[in-house]
Design a protein around this motif. Structure first.
Motif, PDB file in Angstrom:
ATOM      1  N   ASN A  14       0.856  -1.174   0.000  1.00  0.00           N
ATOM      2  CA  ASN A  14       0.000   0.000   0.000  1.00  0.00           C
ATOM      3  C   ASN A  14       0.893   1.226   0.000  1.00  0.00           C
ATOM      4  OD1 ASN A  14      -1.529   2.256   1.275  1.00  0.00           O
ATOM      5  ND2 ASN A  14      -3.165   0.740   1.207  1.00  0.00           N
ATOM      6  N   PHE A  15       0.503   2.243  -0.761  1.00  0.00           N
ATOM      7  CA  PHE A  15       1.323   3.438  -0.859  1.00  0.00           C
ATOM      8  C   PHE A  15       1.065   4.436   0.261  1.00  0.00           C
ATOM      9  CE2 PHE A  15       1.291   1.930  -5.266  1.00  0.00           C
ATOM     10  CZ  PHE A  15       2.652   1.877  -5.490  1.00  0.00           C
ATOM     11  N   GLY A  16       0.106   4.203   1.121  1.00  0.00           N
ATOM     12  CA  GLY A  16      -0.219   5.145   2.188  1.00  0.00           C
ATOM     13  C   GLY A  16       0.921   5.323   3.173  1.00  0.00           C
ATOM     14  N   GLU A  17       0.869   6.427   3.909  1.00  0.00           N
ATOM     15  CA  GLU A  17       1.912   6.718   4.880  1.00  0.00           C
ATOM     16  C   GLU A  17       1.647   5.989   6.185  1.00  0.00           C
ATOM     17  OE1 GLU A  17       2.718  10.825   5.390  1.00  0.00           O
ATOM     18  OE2 GLU A  17       2.668  11.221   3.237  1.00  0.00           O
ATOM     19  N   SER A  18       2.728   5.699   6.894  1.00  0.00           N
ATOM     20  CA  SER A  18       2.667   5.014   8.169  1.00  0.00           C
ATOM     21  C   SER A  18       3.208   5.938   9.251  1.00  0.00           C
ATOM     22  CB  SER A  18       3.505   3.735   8.090  1.00  0.00           C
ATOM     23  OG  SER A  18       3.746   3.231   9.368  1.00  0.00           O
ATOM     24  N   SER A  19       2.620   5.892  10.435  1.00  0.00           N
ATOM     25  CA  SER A  19       3.121   6.730  11.529  1.00  0.00           C
ATOM     26  C   SER A  19       4.522   6.310  11.963  1.00  0.00           C
ATOM     27  CB  SER A  19       2.158   6.673  12.712  1.00  0.00           C
ATOM     28  OG  SER A  19       2.043   5.343  13.179  1.00  0.00           O
TER      29      SER A  19
END
Length: 129
Positions: free
Chosen positions: A94-99
């Protein structure tokens, strides 16, 4: 022919083994090296193939989004993108950002467009183009 490099930060609250697992879930042949960049910033970095990532993109049926993301990350003979480290830990891309930071992927290739279409081929009416 291309050269792909992956890297991910290892935060003080994370286990190196967990970050290693997140990366190798997506890049099982990655040859990773742990680097203590500073006393607060550590990094796992290495080279890898793209076979498993391509397989995940196809299995997750996100090829149009992948192509758009890869073309956005293309500059000259380089493609760069980030994968969500937490999602990678469970074996998905997934290309979403991670904390907790992302897995940074950098690919050097003479024919970037061909590589993008190999990673995320166009599929119409159930057949690859």
């Amino acid at each position: 022919m291309f050269k792909a490099t992956v890297s991910a930060p290892v935060h003080p609250t994370e286990l190196v083994e967990s970050v290693n697992r997140a990366i190798t879930n997506i890049f099982p042949d990655a040859q990773l090296e742990f680097k203590d960049v500073t006393n607060r910033q550590c990094l796992l970095i290495g080279t890898t193939s793209m076979d498993k990532l391509r397989e995940l993109f196809m299995k997750q049926n996100i090829l149009d989004s992948v192509r758009a993301e890869l073309f956005n990350g293309r500059s000259g003979n380089r493609i760069e993108f980030r994968l969500n480290k937490q999602v990678a830990f469970v074996g998905k891309a997934n290309f979403g950002e991670s904390s907790l930071g992302d897995i940074h992927v950098s690919i050097e290739c003479e024919h970037t467009e061909e590589l993008i279409y190999w990673l995320a081929p166009r599929i119409e009416q159930g057949a690859k183009q």
